[in-house]
Design an enzyme around this catalytic site. Structure first.
Site, short mmCIF file in Angstrom:
data_model
loop_
_atom_site.label_atom_id
_atom_site.label_comp_id
_atom_site.label_asym_id
_atom_site.label_seq_id
_atom_site.Cartn_x
_atom_site.Cartn_y
_atom_site.Cartn_z
CD GLU A 331 0.12 -1.50 2.93
OE1 GLU A 331 0.46 -1.62 4.08
OE2 GLU A 331 -0.34 -2.33 2.18
CG ASP A 373 19.79 19.41 -33.24
OD1 ASP A 373 20.68 18.70 -34.06
OD2 ASP A 373 19.63 20.49 -33.24
CG ASP A 648 17.46 23.58 -28.76
OD1 ASP A 648 17.00 22.93 -30.02
OD2 ASP A 648 18.64 24.32 -28.66
CG ASP A 652 14.21 19.09 -31.76
OD1 ASP A 652 14.66 18.36 -32.57
OD2 ASP A 652 15.00 20.17 -31.29
CG ASN A 716 4.88 -12.35 6.96
OD1 ASN A 716 5.48 -13.00 7.19
ND2 ASN A 716 4.54 -11.10 6.91
CG ASP A 745 3.96 -0.99 4.51
OD1 ASP A 745 4.88 -1.70 3.83
OD2 ASP A 745 2.85 -1.14 4.56
#
Length: 906
Positions: A331, A373, A648, A652, A716, A745
């Site tokens: 969880e 590039d 950039d 692109d 378990n 946890d």
């Protein structure tokens, strides 16, 4: 006898195009239509274009502009906007594990509203979703701060009213409309698609659209021009200036023919909003999530049925089954993943890397192909004079001197190559301009002649007297200058330029072109009769001196950065819109094995299967348009690669969006930054390499958590199955299982701050649901062996073998189960021997120690009665130590076998 009619074989229709492929096809079709329209406009005369957009050279009136703004809308392109905070919050809880926990909490509440397990599950769900939301919301805010427009206004010629004289106004770019007359000068961002009406010495940087590093010269245009021969690519038209490009030199006036989404820029940007394609990270998380959920759906009913039939209490069996489901559900996975990614984002920000989308960090670690590039990444994004050669291709200082004098004395705006010559001389101090030279006249550059000349007065001292002579120095395109030459300078002597020698010097220039160099010719002429003014007619009878060759030089550290990426298992492919010769030269200079350069148009003739094979073996693609870039990325992904794309420009943006991880820089155009997942504050592959290491660390720590929790929970539950079948009471209360799971946890929340072994960081890492399943069924049952050993010890040694003594049994197994789960953190986090060959980071050490102390304290604490615990005798703990030592030893032996057998651990 019955005759059997043979069945006509059915041919399965090929699957239709995916949504992603349809989107790409729509982009290609829209961009093509816009390009065809602009190309047609470039072929028409200036007068025709003004008539078509219903305007005049004086421009629109303010009222006309307001009406057109209302009709066409603001001059903006489509932008991807972050969802509102409440939608982001809702998405943070859209996770299969959270859905399982919410369902289980609802069932527990329905059974008993006062059940403390409901509170525990609610806390788990709340913390997990809120942490994930906060990290992504904060990252989005930081990314928004990067979005800055280079220019927000432009100069537009308008009239206050009908019959009024035109005037120049500064207006916001988003208020430019079709028909506006725009004035351009050096440094201006072109606000819309313009048909150039008049221009002088106009040079435009189109790198954002085409990827070409050098500015493109536009034609000197007059108001009565007749247009040009129609071209198939509007970027190549020399009388169009397109949105997204910028003026580097010269002046121009243009009429707006398209704004917003109707521009060439906007046609590409419009396809970049909406749902993004599933990345490697998204796919991996989904596969692992549903693997664990399927496992839970099988195990929980089995536990429920066994407990119901053996104990007879179906209500208790039902609650126990829910507790087992919680135990099997990792969880905290969303929270651990978010914390992992958030820590990675913070660490990367210190290394000048801004993470826009947290999932991209793990994709960065999984990346095994980087498409990039060359301009600004492999090169310095500036023009330098690489060499100055005589007519035989040998370096010659005289050529540099004449080239310098031409660049130094011209009075017009110096272009990048003129400045490169001046910088080269200033750095080397190889040429001294003294009183020997003074300016007489110049013949400026124009795009028809493609050259410029200066005429200098050279004062030669002879005895006690000076002799003045005028020398013309011409510099320009090789073909144009050679056509004017009748002689050439050969080792200090002038010789006639015969056809054979002309072929020879042409080959020298072409050889340098093939090396990726931009070549200009330098020629001179000593004037017979000095005078005050000169004209184009005087550019004749020249003597060729030699050549100047220019290059965007490779970065000094590019080769080292590429080696570093290769050592990390990342193949680099150069995908550029620039010239193939230039691309090949730069790539060779930085150590890339170029092989055969593939041109973008050649990929259009290939189907998807052919392109996949070509992309796999090709290192350099040149003259590639935006659609082709994105298609190459998808072809590599189809071959099973995790693909990063570094770019950039607007050209692109589609590839940035389609890549598993899109990488841009803070100086990029807005659309590229919005399409990217990661933004580099320096366009440097070394910075990217550091980001890759951080991405792999983040990925490794996430896999640690999944394998730790899944294997221990599986063990378990397997122990619960055995105990439920043979023990006449519940082996552990449901609330005990929930508390054990919660403590474990919380201990694992330090996992994002753990370190990774150096060996793990050397190779790309991908999600492997099959490998995780194999790991769980191999490592998980080990804990069950020692759980069962503890069952036998509690049953026979401590006589906890009846319902009256079940609390002692449950308390003993609770401590052993929690401590063995906690120890497995250290066993699983490394393929080495824990504590000896590899130690966890101090946050992990502290959190696991706290979990151990909490587990030992709870049966003796004031909370013990409400949780069903009883105090354990002192004689229990030697047995506990023995069981745990045996557990660690066997786990290490199995780990060693597993690594040898499967060649991997995490």
């Amino acid at each position: 006898m019955t005759m059997l009619t043979p069945r006509t074989p059915t041919t399965l229709a090929p699957p239709g195009p995916t949504r992603r492929e349809r989107k790409a096809a729509e982009l290609q079709a829209r961009t093509r239509l816009v390009g065809e329209r602009l190309a047609a406009i470039s072929a028409r005369s200036g007068v025709q274009v003004l008539q078509e957009v219903d305007t005049s050279p004086a421009g629109l009136t303010h009222d006309e502009a307001a009406l057109r703004l209302e009709r066409h809308g603001p001059n903006t392109v489509a932008h991807e906007r972050a969802p509102r905070w409440h939608l982001q919050l809702a998405r943070a809880y859209c996770n299969p594990f959270i859905a399982v926990l919410v369902f289980l909490a609802a069932v527990m509440y329905w059974q008993d509203p006062a059940d403390p397990g409901v509170v525990i599950l609610s806390v788990m769900v709340g913390i997990s979703g809120l942490l994930r939301f906060w990290q992504e919301f904060r990252s989005g805010r930081a990314a928004d701060a990067l979005k800055e427009l280079v220019t927000t206004t432009c100069k537009v010629q308008r009239r206050p009213g009908s019959g009024s004289a035109p005037a120049t106004f500064e207006v916001p770019m988003d208020q430019v409309v079709p028909g506006d007359v725009v004035k351009l000068a050096a440094g201006d961002l072109i606000p819309a698609d313009l048909r150039i009406v008049t221009a002088k010495d106009l040079n435009v940087s189109q790198a954002a659209l085409s990827g070409e590093s050098l500015p493109v010269a536009k034609a000197d245009t007059r108001a009565q021009d007749l247009g040009q021969q129609e071209t198939t690519d509007p970027v190549e038209a020399d009388n169009l200036a397109l949105m997204g490009t910028s003026v580097t030199s010269g002046t121009a006036v243009g009429v707006v023919v398209a704004t917003g989404a109707d521009t060439y820029f906007g046609s590409m940007a419009g396809s970049l909003v909406g749902e993004r394609p599933q990345t490697n990270f998204n796919t991996g998380v989904r596969r692992v999530s549903f693997l664990l959920i399927r496992f839970m759906l099988v195990m929980v009913p089995v536990v429920f049925m066994i407990n119901g039939f053996t104990k007879g209490d179906w209500d208790e069996a039902f609650l126990f089954g829910i507790a087992v489901a919680v135990g099997l559900t990792p969880e905290m996975l969303p929270m651990v993943v978010s914390a992992n990614l958030a820590r990675g984002a913070v660490a990367m920000s210190r290394r000048k890397v801004v993470v826009k989308r947290l999932g991209a960090i793990q994709n960065l670690g999984a990346m095994d192909v980087l498409c990039t590039d060359k301009t600004g990444t492999l090169t310095e994004d500036r023009i330098v004079l690489d060499r100055y050669l005589d007519v035989h291709g040998n370096e010659d200082g005289e050529v540099l001197e004449y080239g310098y004098l031409n660049s130094r004395f011209q009075t017009g705006l110096k272009n990048l190559m003129d400045q490169a010559v001046i910088d080269r001389v200033d750095e080397a101090e190889e040429v001294v301009v003294d009183a020997r030279f003074s300016m007489v006249d110049e013949i400026p550059f124009d795009f028809a002649r493609r050259r410029m000349s200066v005429v200098l007065d050279r004062n030669s001292v002879v005895g006690d007297f000076g002799r003045h002579e005028h020398i013309m120095i011409t510099k320009g395109a090789v073909e144009e200058v050679l056509d004017l030459c009748t002689h050439m300078r050969d080792r200090g002597a002038e010789v006639e330029l015969t056809e054979q020698l002309r072929w020879h010097v042409t080959r020298i220039a072409e050889d340098n072109n093939r090396r990726g160099l931009r070549v200009l010719a330098v020629a001179t002429r000593t004037m017979d009769t000095p005078r005050e003014t000169y004209s184009v007619a005087d550019e004749d009878g020249l003597t060729l001196v030699g050549f100047l060759a220019f290059l965007d030089p490779p970065k000094a550290d590019a080769a080292r950065a590429l080696t570093g990426l290769a050592d990390k298992g990342i193949a680099v492919k150069v995908v550029t819109g620039d010239n193939d010769l230039v691309a090949a030269r730069v790539c060779a200079d930085v150590g890339i094995d170029v092989g055969q350069v593939v041109l973008g148009p050649a990929t259009d003739a290939l189907d998807d299967a052919e392109l996949r094979r070509l992309a796999a073996r090709t290192t350099v693609f040149a003259k590639v348009n935006p659609v082709q870039k994105a298609r190459i990325v998808r072809a590599l992904q189809a071959e099973g690669h995790t693909v990063g794309f570094l770019g950039d420009g607007i050209n692109d943006a589609a590839a940035l969006r389609d890549a598993d991880v899109g990488i841009s820089v803070d100086t990029a155009v807005d659309i590229a930054k919005e399409s990217a997942d990661i933004i580099l504050l320096e366009k440097d592959l070394t910075v990217l390499e550091q980001g890759v290491v951080q991405g792999r660390t983040t990925f490794g720590n996430t896999i640690k958590y999944i394998k730790m929790t899944a294997s221990s929970n599986f063990g378990n539950v397997f122990s619960v199955l055995v105990a439920s079948a043979f023990i006449p009471f519940q082996p552990m209360l449901a609330i005990m299982l929930l508390v054990q799971n919660l403590v474990y946890d919380i201990a694992q929340l330090a996992t994002p701050w753990d370190r990774m072994d150096e060996e793990y960081l050397r190779k790309p890492r991908n999600w492997d649901a099959k490998g995780i399943g194999r790991f769980v069924v191999t490592i998980g049952p080990i804990s069950s062996i020692f759980d069962i050993s503890m069952f036998l010890i509690m049953w026979h040694v401590f006589a906890a073998n009846s319902e009256a003594s079940q609390s002692l049994f449950q308390s003993g197994w609770f401590i052993e189960g929690l401590l063995s789960q906690t120890l497995v953190v250290h066993m699983i986090r490394t393929r080495k021997i824990p504590f000896i060959q590899s130690r966890a980071s101090w946050p992990v050490m502290v959190m696991t120690a706290l979990a151990v102390l909490t587990g030992l304290w709870l049966p003796f604490s004031p909370l013990a009665p409400s949780l069903g615990f009883v105090a354990l005798p002192a004689s229990y703990f030697p047995w506990l130590i023995g069981v745990l030592l045996a557990y660690c030893t066997l786990t290490q032996l199995v780990k060693t076998w597993y690594v040898r057998r499967f060649g991997t651990w995490l």
